[in-house]
Design an enzyme around this catalytic site. Structure first.
Site, PDB file in Angstrom:
ATOM      1  N   ARG A   1     -14.444   2.895  -2.546  1.00 47.53           N
ATOM      2  CA  ARG A   1     -14.630   1.651  -1.775  1.00 47.53           C
ATOM      3  C   ARG A   1     -14.566   2.135  -0.309  1.00 47.53           C
ATOM      4  NH1 ARG A   1      -8.980  -1.668  -2.243  1.00 47.53           N
ATOM      5  NH2 ARG A   1      -8.246  -0.082  -0.878  1.00 47.53           N
TER       6      ARG A   1
ATOM      7  N   HIS B   1       0.898  -1.385   0.047  1.00 49.18           N
ATOM      8  CA  HIS B   1       0.210  -0.053   0.043  1.00 49.18           C
ATOM      9  C   HIS B   1       1.005   1.374   0.080  1.00 49.18           C
ATOM     10  CE1 HIS B   1      -3.155  -2.596   1.214  1.00 49.18           C
ATOM     11  NE2 HIS B   1      -3.827  -2.213  -0.065  1.00 49.18           N
TER      12      HIS B   1
ATOM     13  N   CYS C   1      -9.070  -3.668 -11.027  1.00 50.96           N
ATOM     14  CA  CYS C   1      -8.706  -2.607 -10.423  1.00 50.96           C
ATOM     15  C   CYS C   1      -7.129  -2.799  -9.747  1.00 50.96           C
ATOM     16  CB  CYS C   1      -9.531  -1.954  -9.526  1.00 50.96           C
ATOM     17  SG  CYS C   1      -9.776  -2.734  -7.894  1.00 50.96           S
TER      18      CYS C   1
ATOM     19  N   ASP D   1      -4.354  -8.321  -4.112  1.00 52.01           N
ATOM     20  CA  ASP D   1      -4.599  -9.330  -2.787  1.00 52.01           C
ATOM     21  C   ASP D   1      -4.899 -10.655  -3.355  1.00 52.01           C
ATOM     22  OD1 ASP D   1      -4.244  -7.887  -0.354  1.00 52.01           O
ATOM     23  OD2 ASP D   1      -5.823  -6.338  -0.827  1.00 52.01           O
TER      24      ASP D   1
ATOM     25  N   GLU E   1     -11.027 -10.076  -4.203  1.00 43.58           N
ATOM     26  CA  GLU E   1      -9.769 -10.249  -3.828  1.00 43.58           C
ATOM     27  C   GLU E   1      -9.307 -11.403  -3.007  1.00 43.58           C
ATOM     28  OE1 GLU E   1      -8.519  -6.227  -2.325  1.00 43.58           O
ATOM     29  OE2 GLU E   1     -10.305  -6.248  -1.450  1.00 43.58           O
TER      30      GLU E   1
END
Ligand code: PEP
Ligand code: MG
Length: 575
Positions: free
Chosen positions: A334, A191, A504, A457, A433
């Site tokens: 999200r 991240h 995505c 993920d 994910e």
């Protein structure tokens, strides 16, 4: 000093020549704990000097402060902590009676307070904990001689040198206009790296031995094209790179001039190419790049690295601004994906042995319903001002989605009672994910309005390979047959029930995988701003032969997939 070159992985391309500024890791390593009786006086003096310096810095910051009153209050509360008589006397006592060094005493005293806060499930105390941690870092920075992660006085030609970048540190880089960093550890899909790309901070990670090799002020060339760092370059290298920096700038301008052309393959397939956004200032990219809306807005960055939880009004304003600016395109918001490597200090949580397999994403939101409802209400209210979609991360099976949907419905009823407008038909979707979610894609496709595959993920959970661990890169294989099988299952489920399925994750922005996705039949992709133009160029080179190649290949055979990518697809991605 002799020139040294270290090689690493490119997190965000770019080229910069600058001066090193080392940022000490946040988890302080105090080398000297026990002291002799004779050292007590000196340690007490060091403590006093550290407090005085920290106080002076805070006073100066307060004087020069131009931000809002809330932030000013935070600085004032830090001054009060520094002057807390009980805390200071505990530290002094540990030095004199316990014969413990000043740094270790400060660390112990603050950790006791912080432990106390972390046991309290209350947002106010979580914020207090953040304040204490900040003051602790200031003092330890002074006492250990290494600069705390404070970025005060950052200069534009400085390059941050780190052991490892975490998401909160990178968020604060954005606020201090840090243009580049290099780090000893890090991986492409962490991240922190995603955020780095959002902020367009040039970065190279995985530079082994970096932290010990560099001193503050060393001249550095951060080469985010070749993936290396040159420390103390000689005159000729420096001159060469000055020219390269110039050329690189021109190339970026050229790519931008092609921004207006459509994301369409040679055989006329129009691919929706949306943007992944993590931060509000990136919104400018939406219009600059003429993207088809926002495919993923990662809201957790509203929380990370902040001193207070964003309330409903603040979130509402943010989402409303996004909805308005993106119009007529849609924005997929999200809900916050906290947990894993994105732990907000603002929401105290019990320690987890395996945070990635723990209370993450929608699980975290369902466990903190009071925080989740604030966010859902803010998104719903903003949905009256544009085209918003709401998406839940880390769902394992349909039950997660149904629980989240019930909360959305309850918030809608609440808003209706209050007479506040919202979009009654806001599309609700999930991220695929986790392998279980991909295997249950049919359930989701029947019940949700859309699906979006988060390959970052999905790859880590399918292959049990930590996305942040660079040592595991031979196992973290985006094109692994098992991953491709899950992608196909998900796409087929969406097609069967007439529900859009997008990708995505970073897979969509990597040149060697993008043609594979296009060939598999995906026509809805979302990528970060820094990759967007490059992705469009690749899409514009794809043709009908590509789909044929991919459809006819044996995608369950590892060798064949690698051949496909390396040889057959080459013309499509060699830019
Ligand atoms: C993903 O997992 O692919 C994704 C897009 O979500 P994040 O990277 O924020 O975990
Ligand atoms: Mg994810």
């Amino acid at each position: 000093m002799a020139t040294r070159t270290l090689s690493g992985i490119i997190i965000q391309p770019g080229l910069m020549i600058g001066k090193a500024r080392k940022i000490a890791p946040q988890n302080w390593i105090i080398s000297r704990v026990k002291i002799g009786k004779k050292e007590v006086k000196a340690e007490l003096e060091s403590l006093q000097t550290a407090i005085a310096t920290a106080e002076h810095e805070l006073q100066q910051q307060l004087q020069n402060f131009t931000g809002d009153d809330d932030d000013k209050e935070i600085l004032s509360s830090h001054l009060m902590i520094l002057n807390d008589p009980e805390l200071i006397s505990t530290i002094r006592q540990q030095i004199t009676a316990g014969l413990v060094s000043a740094a270790a005493s400060v660390q112990r005293a603050f950790e006791t307070v912080l432990d106390h806060f972390s046991g309290l499930d209350d947002l106010f105390f979580a914020q207090r904990a953040a304040d204490f941690r900040d003051v602790q870092n200031r003092l330890l920075g002074e006492l250990t001689g290494s600069r705390a992660a404070s970025l005060d006085g950052w200069e534009p030609d400085q390059i941050a040198v780190l052991e490892e970048a975490g998401p909160s540190l990178v968020s604060s880089f954005g606020r201090h206009e840090v243009k580049a960093y290099c780090s000893e550890q890090g991986s492409f899909t962490s991240h922190a790296s995603i955020l780095t790309r959002s902020l367009k901070i040039t970065a190279v990670s995985g530079l082994s031995g970096l932290y010990a090799s560099v001193r503050d002020g060393d001249v550095l060339i951060l080469d985010g094209i070749e993936g290396r760092l040159i420390i103390a370059p000689d005159h000729a290298t420096l001159k060469l790179y000055e020219q390269r920096v110039q050329k690189y700038r021109q190339q970026c301008e050229q790519a931008l001039s092609e921004a207006g052309l459509p994301a369409q393959t040679q055989d006329g397939r129009r691919i929706k190419l949306r943007l992944n956004l993590d931060l509000l200032p990136e919104l400018e990219e939406l219009n600059r790049l003429k993207a088809d809306g926002v495919g993923l807005y990662r809201t957790e960055f509203l929380y990370l690295g902040k001193d207070a939880l964003p309330g409903e009004e603040h979130q509402f304003e943010t989402y409303r601004q996004i909805a308005r600016l993106a119009a007529p395109h849609s924005v997929t918001i999200r809900t916050f994906d906290l947990g894993g490597d994105k732990l907000s200090h603002l929401i105290p949580s019990p320690h987890e042995e395996n945070p990635y397999l723990g209370n993450r994403g929608i699980r975290f939101s369902l466990a903190h319903e009071e925080v989740f409802r604030v966010q859902v209400r803010a998104v719903l209210r903003a949905s009256a001002f544009g085209r918003l979609k709401l998406m839940f991360p880390m769902v394992s099976d349909l039950r997660d989605f149904l629980r989240a949907r019930r909360i959305v419905q309850s918030c809608q009823e609440e808003l209706a009672r209050e007479g506040l407008p919202y979009d009654d038909n806001i599309p609700l979707g999930v991220m695929i994910e986790v392998p279980s979610a991909a295997l249950c894609a049919d359930d989701f496709a029947q019940n949700c309005d859309f699906l979006s595959i988060g390959t970052n993920d999905l790859v880590q959970y399918t292959l049990a390979a930590d996305r942040n661990n660079s040592e595991l890169s031979p196992y973290y294989l985006t094109h692994h047959p098992s991953v491709l099988r899950l992608l196909r299952i998900t796409l087929a489920a969406g097609q069967k029930h007439g529900k859009p399925v997008s990708v995505c994750g970073e897979m969509a922005s990597q040149s060697e995988y993008l043609p594979l996705l296009v060939g598999l039949g995906f026509s809805d992709l979302s990528v970060g701003p820094s990759a967007w133009l490059g992705c469009k160029s690749i899409i514009r080179r794809c043709d009908a032969r590509l789909s044929e190649l991919v459809q006819n290949a044996d995608l369950d055979s590892f060798g064949e997939i690698e051949n496909l990518i390396h040889d057959l697809l080459k013309p499509y991605y060699s830019l």
